[in-house]
Design an enzyme around this catalytic site. Structure first.
Site, PDB file in Angstrom:
ATOM      1  N   LYS A  52      90.015  71.812 -14.591  1.00  0.00           N
ATOM      2  CA  LYS A  52      91.165  72.701 -14.811  1.00  0.00           C
ATOM      3  C   LYS A  52      90.895  73.623 -16.000  1.00  0.00           C
ATOM      4  CE  LYS A  52      94.166  69.354 -12.618  1.00  0.00           C
ATOM      5  NZ  LYS A  52      95.021  68.167 -12.725  1.00  0.00           N
ATOM      6  N   GLN A  96      97.886  64.946 -17.615  1.00  0.00           N
ATOM      7  CA  GLN A  96      97.118  64.385 -16.493  1.00  0.00           C
ATOM      8  C   GLN A  96      97.626  62.974 -16.169  1.00  0.00           C
ATOM      9  OE1 GLN A  96      94.680  66.067 -14.696  1.00  0.00           O
ATOM     10  NE2 GLN A  96      94.757  64.302 -13.334  1.00  0.00           N
ATOM     11  N   ASP A 119     103.190  71.868 -13.196  1.00  0.00           N
ATOM     12  CA  ASP A 119     102.973  70.929 -12.092  1.00  0.00           C
ATOM     13  C   ASP A 119     104.185  70.914 -11.152  1.00  0.00           C
ATOM     14  OD1 ASP A 119     100.504  69.669 -11.994  1.00  0.00           O
ATOM     15  OD2 ASP A 119     101.017  68.164 -13.504  1.00  0.00           O
TER      16      ASP A 119
END
Ligand code: NDP
Length: 297
Positions: A52, A96, A119
């Site tokens: 990412k 994460q 997200d």
């Protein structure tokens, strides 16, 4: 002829579009910023975070990375999130998953400023998605919508089966498929581990989206001719390779390919889209927070 969907190519097209948006924002003195937070010793999580960050660098998004020892108290993670919430250079925050067992995942998701929740997992953003007014669509299901659109697969009026009901893939995928408008209007069935006869459901589907995390559980015998198959699964199985394992999906590719009209491979299918859509959401977050208009791909 079965179409083998090239997720790298579709991901690259979207990434190019996001890079152009990033240039527009930078020309207006706003550099989109994405903060990743890793609180885990898990090798796969480290790999995902570094992919990412690498994508940010390639596009011109500023990456910020924070690592927290997995045995630190939850409060350390919360105060890092609070700092990032208050930092104007950070437009998107990604913690994460999974976080260690002593950290409550829901508390983490709720701590992130919903405007920076790229997200799309904060309850406010989940609610907006369900209501048909999404701010940030979760990256993997949004990427699958892009795959279907780019492959020319119409969802309207089709029977779609989503295998898996997780908060990050299955549920938001089903929600997107039932929305009004382009990429939606599908008659959608959600299957899970308690589904009585999965093969009966998948055989009656025009579109099968497999997100169960069970290696090669769906094979050609469970599909009808002409189905579109999207394989979300990323499973490590023992193999005689240098690393001692190989990656396989939730679909048994060779037999499924003989039935499918179009199918995504693993790797190289859904995975690249997940990262591309994270970049998309970060550019969108910078646009929403700065008030500068961009045309997202
Ligand atoms: P979860 O483990 O959170 O959810 C799995 C879901 O599949 C659950 O709803 C479970 O049912 C269901 N399931 C499990 N076994 C069966 C079965 N035998 N039959 C039917 N349903 C079953 O996984 P995620 O949603 O997080 O991820 C799914 C897969 O996708 C994983 O392999 C993951 O690595 C991969 N993934 C890939 C991404 C990408 O970018 N390509 C991104 C995110 C995930 P129940 O709820 O009843 O337990």
């Amino acid at each position: 002829m079965t179409t083998i969907i090239d997720g790298n190519e579709i991901g690259d097209q979207i990434t190019d579009g996001v890079a152009a948006c990033t240039d527009t924002l930078i020309s207006e003195d706003v550099t989109p910023g994405l903060a990743t937070v890793l609180m885990s010793d898990d090798g796969a999580s480290e790999t995902y975070v570094s992919m990412k960050q690498q994508a940010c660098e390639e596009i011109g998004i500023e990456g910020f990375h924070h690592e927290i020892n997995a045995d630190e108290p939850a409060e350390t993670l919360f105060s890092t999130i609070d700092e990032l919430n208050g930092d104007p250079a950070v437009h998107g925050i990604l913690v994460q998953m999974p976080v260690p067992d002593h950290v409550n995942k829901r508390d983490v998701l709720e701590r992130i400023d919903p405007m920076k929740d790229v997200d799309g997992f904060h309850p406010e953003n989940v609610g907006r998605l369900v209501a048909g007014n999404a701010r940030y669509k979760p990256c993997t299901p949004h990427g699958i919508q892009k795959i279907l659109a780019e492959t020319g697969v119409e969802t309207e009026g089709k029977d779609a089966v989503v295998v898996g009901r997780s908060d990050i893939v299955g549920k938001p995928m089903a929600n997107l498929l039932i929305q009004y408008g382009t990429g939606g209007n599908a008659t959608t069935t959600v299957c899970h581990s308690r589904t009585a006869d999965l093969a009966e459901k998948t055989r009656n589907a025009d579109i099968v989206i497999a997100a169960a995390g069970v290696p090669e559980m769906i094979d050609g015998s469970m599909l009808s001719e002409g189905t579109t198959v999207v394989d979300v699964g990323i499973n490590r199985v023992d193999a005689d390779t240098e690393k001692g394992y190989e990656l396989v999906g939730d679909v048994e590719f060779e037999s499924a390919k003989t039935k499918a009209d179009a199918i995504t491979p693993v790797p190289g299918g859904v995975g690249p889209l997940t990262i591309a859509m994270l970049m998309y959401n970060t550019a969108k977050a910078a646009s929403l927070q700065s008030g500068i208009d961009i045309t997202l791909p």
